[in-house]
Each structure stands twice: as C-alpha cells, then as structure tokens.
Design an enzyme around this catalytic site. Structure first.
Site, PDB file in Angstrom:
ATOM      1  N   HIS A 212      -6.230  -2.535  -4.269  1.00  0.00           N
ATOM      2  CA  HIS A 212      -7.256  -1.664  -3.678  1.00  0.00           C
ATOM      3  C   HIS A 212      -8.045  -0.973  -4.771  1.00  0.00           C
ATOM      4  CE1 HIS A 212      -4.857   2.056  -4.307  1.00  0.00           C
ATOM      5  NE2 HIS A 212      -3.799   1.329  -3.947  1.00  0.00           N
ATOM      6  N   ASP A 214      -9.787   1.988  -4.218  1.00  0.00           N
ATOM      7  CA  ASP A 214      -9.872   3.448  -4.073  1.00  0.00           C
ATOM      8  C   ASP A 214      -8.665   4.130  -4.706  1.00  0.00           C
ATOM      9  OD1 ASP A 214      -8.322   2.294  -1.951  1.00  0.00           O
ATOM     10  OD2 ASP A 214      -8.429   4.169  -0.852  1.00  0.00           O
ATOM     11  N   ASP A 245      -1.944   3.070  -9.928  1.00  0.00           N
ATOM     12  CA  ASP A 245      -2.194   2.831  -8.498  1.00  0.00           C
ATOM     13  C   ASP A 245      -3.697   2.779  -8.234  1.00  0.00           C
ATOM     14  OD1 ASP A 245      -1.908   2.621  -5.773  1.00  0.00           O
ATOM     15  OD2 ASP A 245      -1.410   4.711  -5.457  1.00  0.00           O
ATOM     16  N   GLU A 277      -7.663   2.037   1.040  1.00  0.00           N
ATOM     17  CA  GLU A 277      -6.223   1.811   1.203  1.00  0.00           C
ATOM     18  C   GLU A 277      -5.487   3.136   1.311  1.00  0.00           C
ATOM     19  OE1 GLU A 277      -1.996   1.151   0.197  1.00  0.00           O
ATOM     20  OE2 GLU A 277      -3.430   2.436  -0.829  1.00  0.00           O
ATOM     21  N   GLU A 278      -5.973   4.104   0.525  1.00  0.00           N
ATOM     22  CA  GLU A 278      -5.271   5.396   0.463  1.00  0.00           C
ATOM     23  C   GLU A 278      -5.494   6.245   1.710  1.00  0.00           C
ATOM     24  OE1 GLU A 278      -3.097   5.888  -1.619  1.00  0.00           O
ATOM     25  OE2 GLU A 278      -3.577   4.941  -3.536  1.00  0.00           O
ATOM     26  N   GLU A 308       0.668  -3.551  -6.113  1.00  0.00           N
ATOM     27  CA  GLU A 308       0.925  -2.097  -6.123  1.00  0.00           C
ATOM     28  C   GLU A 308       2.052  -1.787  -7.121  1.00  0.00           C
ATOM     29  OE1 GLU A 308      -0.413   0.465  -4.534  1.00  0.00           O
ATOM     30  OE2 GLU A 308      -1.368  -0.262  -2.690  1.00  0.00           O
ATOM     31  N   HIS A 504      -0.519   8.789  -7.712  1.00  0.00           N
ATOM     32  CA  HIS A 504      -0.994  10.025  -7.074  1.00  0.00           C
ATOM     33  C   HIS A 504      -0.691  11.277  -7.913  1.00  0.00           C
ATOM     34  CE1 HIS A 504      -0.633   7.893  -2.868  1.00  0.00           C
ATOM     35  NE2 HIS A 504      -1.121   7.118  -3.812  1.00  0.00           N
TER      36      HIS A 504
HETATM   37 ZN   LIG Z   1      -1.889   1.974  -4.157  1.00  0.00          ZN
END
Ligand SMILES: [Zn+2]
Length: 535
Positions: A212, A214, A245, A277-278, A308, A504
């Site tokens: 992803h 984003d 990520d 995705e997030e 991931e 994150h």
């Molecule tokens: Zn991710």
C-alpha cells in the site's frame, strides 16, 4: 563489498557509439553524454545524476572530458522511460525547436544521455558531444534508496491524496515496459489512486505482488526526533514514515522490476499498489471488484504476496478488524445545575465499562483452534481508539462519541462480537451520576475488514520458505489488504522486510540490511514462480 569499475568515454564521443560502449562496459558503469555549448555551471556532476534518476549504484566519481562541460546547465529530469529508439527520435525532434529545455535520460546498463539547450545557445545535435563517466559503488543500490526516499517524501497520509506517489510508481513501471493502469476514486473530494502494473504472457498461475502507498499520520504524534518525510540512513537503520509500513517494500518492488528481463516471464506478474489501506483497507475494497478487468487478457493471478512488515516471517492468517462508534447523547446545560441535564461523557463512561465486560468475556474463552497462529490472543481483542465529547469545563456535555475497534478471529463471524456489544449496551442505564433524567447510548453501524485465512501449501508459500530459508508459517495480529483480495478468490501470504514494532511509530525505521536484501528476495521468488531471469 564495494565493487568498482570505471570507464571514460572521452571528448567528442558520439551518440551513435553509445550502444557499443554500453555493451562493452560492466553493468555498474553508466555513461553520460552531454552536448557542448551549454551555459551554466555544472557543479561537480554529482547534482547532475542527483537531479535525474540515479541509476543503480552510488556515484563515486564523475569524469568530465573538457572545459565546455563546466559550463553546462544543471539538468533536470525526464522519466527514465525512453527506449534507445525513442531517445533517438526525441533527440532528432528536439534539435533547435523549443526555446529552453534541459533533459536527462538514464537507461540502466546503458548510457545516460544528457542534453541541454537554451534560446541563447541553440542545441547542435549531435555534434560536439562530451563524455563523462560515473563510477559506482554497488554495495549500495542507490536506485532503491532513491525510490524509497521519493516515496517517503510524498505525503501519503491516508487523509490526503496519494496521487503523486501513484504517478511515480506508475511512471517507473511504465518506463520498464509494464502495462500500467491507474484506478482512481474521489473520496470526500480527495483523489485516491491505486496502481496496477502487469507484465508477462496471458497464462494462468501468475502472481500478484502487493503493497500500500498510504501511511498513518505523523503530525502531532509525540516522539519524533527526525523529519518524518525525509529518508535518513543512519548506521544500520533507514528512517522515515512508511519505511517499514510499507514504502520500503514498494521501493524494493521497483528496484527488483529493473533487474529482470520481462521477456523471461513464463507467467504473469501483477503489481498492485493500493491506497487507503490504513483506513480499513478501503482502497483494496474498491479495487478488488475491478482488478481482473484492469488486466486485459491476463488471467487474474490467484496468489498474492503482500510485503507488509513481518520481519520476513511468512504469515498466512490474520484477524479482521471491525470499527464502530458508540454515541452517547445527553442534555446540555450549565454545569451548576446538573439535575437539569444529562452528561453524555458520564453515559459514555458507563458504556466503556460495559464494553470492557464484553472484552473480558472473550478473553476468558480463548479459541484453542487458533492458539498456534495467535498465541498471545486466540480471541477477539478490543481497542478504544478515540473519544470526543463536551465543549467546556462548566458546560454539561451534550454528546460524546467513542470510536471502538475489535479484531475478530478469521474464519468466525466477524459480527458476532458486534452483536454481543449491542446486547450488552442495551442493558446499560443511560443515566449520569448527577441527574435522574435519561439520555441515550447507541451503537453505530459496523465497518468490517475481513481477516485472512489462507490454506497451507501454495506454490508461493513454498517459494517464500525456500528463498528465506524458513519453515514456519504463522499468523499476524494486524490486518492487510489480503482479506479484501480473498473476496475475489485471491489467496494472500504476508511477508516483508519491516518490523511490526516500527509500524505506525515515531521515528519509524527499517533495517538497512533487510531493505537492501528485499529486491534479491523478490527476484528469487519471481524466478521460482514465474521464471523471471535477471538481466
Ligand atoms: Zn501496512
């Protein structure tokens, strides 16, 4: 180990000679050809490649043939997408036309063609070509670093548009001859784009490779000591939002794509890079129903590798995620007369305690069937994500909203915990502590992201385990686009270089070694599954 080669082209090297030169030289030398009569300082030449698309390898030295080059303008970039014949056509067509133009064109394992002209100095092509050559340190794949830096620098926090990042990825793959399709949606007025790029013959048993674009927000997140949007290589770590990520993996896909010959693909390769995705894997949810139609005559691959961050563990299952809001509604008023109002924050407090009881019940009844894959929590887990309510310290809060998520086990009804919540909340008395009046507690509609439960034994699983020298296949606590892809019959495995502990987080990073290895891992898997052979 550094591995160096050097070659000098010499003054007045002609464009026509470049293919011969490229064939003769080792692959980690990239030649630059520049036209003479250029009018601005060139600098060290390092900027020259820095402003263009750096080829693989780190520039160690640039040699300039003679003084006119010292007066060349600083060059800007055109996408690295021209074939030799396109470039020739462009060179011919460009001569003496546009008033001012500065271009650089790089071809891997081939020459870099620099050109520049201005109204003051009309370009005289192809006479008077100067040669420069660059020496590279192949221990560092500077293309990978370049692509990762570019992706990290583009703010793709899910609330914003990822269009620029999608365009970058699309351009890179288009330049390598992939068939590229963009899938765009306007979401709350923001353009969200996913990229689908395919190569190979229209045969069955292809492979999807997915990531992803984003990232999660960083503004206001405490703990950052670095620039979130600037890739920083420090020691054995590479820092920046999305490095783990999962822009590191996406950049590695681009780097890998440059290193194999598309003509050797016996089966289709499809890259799918998603947005949103997030925020509930929403991009994949929109893309999945149309994915097959974006592939033209290529059959939709039934296997997908999602990179991931698992620290290279092969993951075949993860929980889903269900989000819902609890709304408490009271009656506002002056805080000096609580008996005339109903405090919504107090109602929300009662609701939180009740939800906690539901959570505790699940925890007390773990599902032994999932103990292997989710040893820490073989049951649905809950999280209170946000709470918002009230307006001021001396005002009775009229409303309060709690955003709740829980993660159901794959294979079970994801809405069973939701029903348990609803039943429990229905028994909560909607009264606060300072009033006999009643308010209201309501549970909003659930947003369901499905879990993943891919069966053992696929060809992708075999290839990943072989390449990684691993034996175990496990579960992951987080969610991926794999659940959305399962809805269209695509079975995903999750496996990538980053670490969940970094995802994150402030000062997000990825191991430098792990990132550097990723294109090799990708190539090895593509070789086993699709027959892709290195250039
Ligand atoms: Zn991710």
């Amino acid at each position: 180990m550094a591995h160096e080669h050097e070659a000098d082209l010499g003054v007045h090297q002609r464009v026509e000679d470049r293919d011969r030169c490229a064939a003769r030289e080792p692959e980690d030398v990239v030649h630059a050809l520049a036209l003479e009569r250029l009018d601005e300082p060139f600098g060290s030449g390092r900027e020259l490649l820095g402003h263009g698309h750096p080829p693989h390898g780190r520039v160690r030295r640039i040699w300039a043939g003679s003084s006119p080059l010292a007066h060349a303008p600083r060059l800007r970039t055109v996408p690295n997408r021209a074939t030799a014949s396109q470039r020739d056509a462009w060179l011919d067509a460009s001569a003496g036309k546009a008033p001012f133009e500065r271009r650089i064109c790089v071809q891997r394992n081939g020459p870099v063609v620099l050109s520049a002209r201005s109204s003051r100095n009309p370009w005289r092509c192809p006479q008077g070509i100067l040669g420069i050559s660059a020496r590279y340190d192949r221990a560092v794949d500077s293309y990978l670093e370049h692509a990762a830096a570019k992706l990290v620098a583009l703010d793709t926090v899910s609330a914003h548009s990822d269009e620029a990042a999608a365009a970058f990825v699309a351009d890179e793959l288009d330049g390598l001859g992939f068939r590229v399709a963009l899938h765009a949606d306007l979401v709350d007025g923001v353009r969200k784009v996913s990229v689908v790029a395919s190569a190979g013959p229209p045969e069955p048993d292809g492979l999807l490779v997915s990531g992803h674009l984003d990232v999660v927000p960083f503004a206001g997140q405490p703990g950052w000591t670095r620039e979130p949007l600037r890739l920083a290589v420090e020691g054995d770590r590479v820092y920046g939002r999305g490095t783990s990520d999962m822009k590191g993996f996406v950049a590695a896909c681009l780097a890998a794509a440059r290193r194999f010959d598309r003509a050797t693909l016996a089966r289709p390769l499809v890259f799918a890079f998603t947005c949103d995705e997030e925020i509930g894997c929403a991009g994949a949810a929109r893309l999945a129903p149309v994915l097959a139609s974006l592939l033209g005559d290529l059959p939709l691959p039934r296997l997908c590798w999602i990179g991931e961050p698992t620290d290279w563990r092969v993951v075949r299952a993860h929980k889903g995620i269900v989000q819902c809001d609890v709304h408490a509604r009271g009656r506002g008023g002056h805080s000096s007369v609580p008996e005339a109002g109903v405090n919504a924050i107090a109602l929300a407090g009662r609701a939180l305690v009740a939800i906690g009881e539901v959570q505790a019940r699940f925890r007390e009844r773990p599902d032994d069937a999932w103990r292997d894959l989710f040893p820490e929590a073989p049951y649905p887990t809950f999280n209170f994500g946000t709470i918002a309510g009230g307006t001021a310290g001396n005002v009775i809060a009229e409303s309060c909203a709690v955003r709740l998520t829980y993660r159901p086990l794959p294979g079970a009804d994801p809405l069973a915990p939701y029903e348990a919540l609803r039943a429990r909340l229905a028994r909560v008395e909607p009264v606060d502590f300072g009033s006999a009046l009643r308010g209201e507690i309501a549970l909003g509609a659930p947003l369901v992201v499905p879990g993943l439960d891919t069966p053992r034994g696929s060809a992708l699983e075999k290839a990943l385990l072989e390449v990684l020298g691993a034996e175990d296949v496990g579960g992951a606590p987080f969610c991926t686009d794999g659940g959305r892809l399962a809805a269209i019959g695509v079975r995903s495995l999750v496996c990538g270089p980053g670490e969940l502990a970094q995802a994150h987080q402030p000062d997000e990073s990825i191991g430098r070694e792990a990132l550097a290895r990723t294109p090799d891992v990708i190539l090895a898997v593509l070789g086993r599954l699709l027959g892709a052979a290195a250039r």
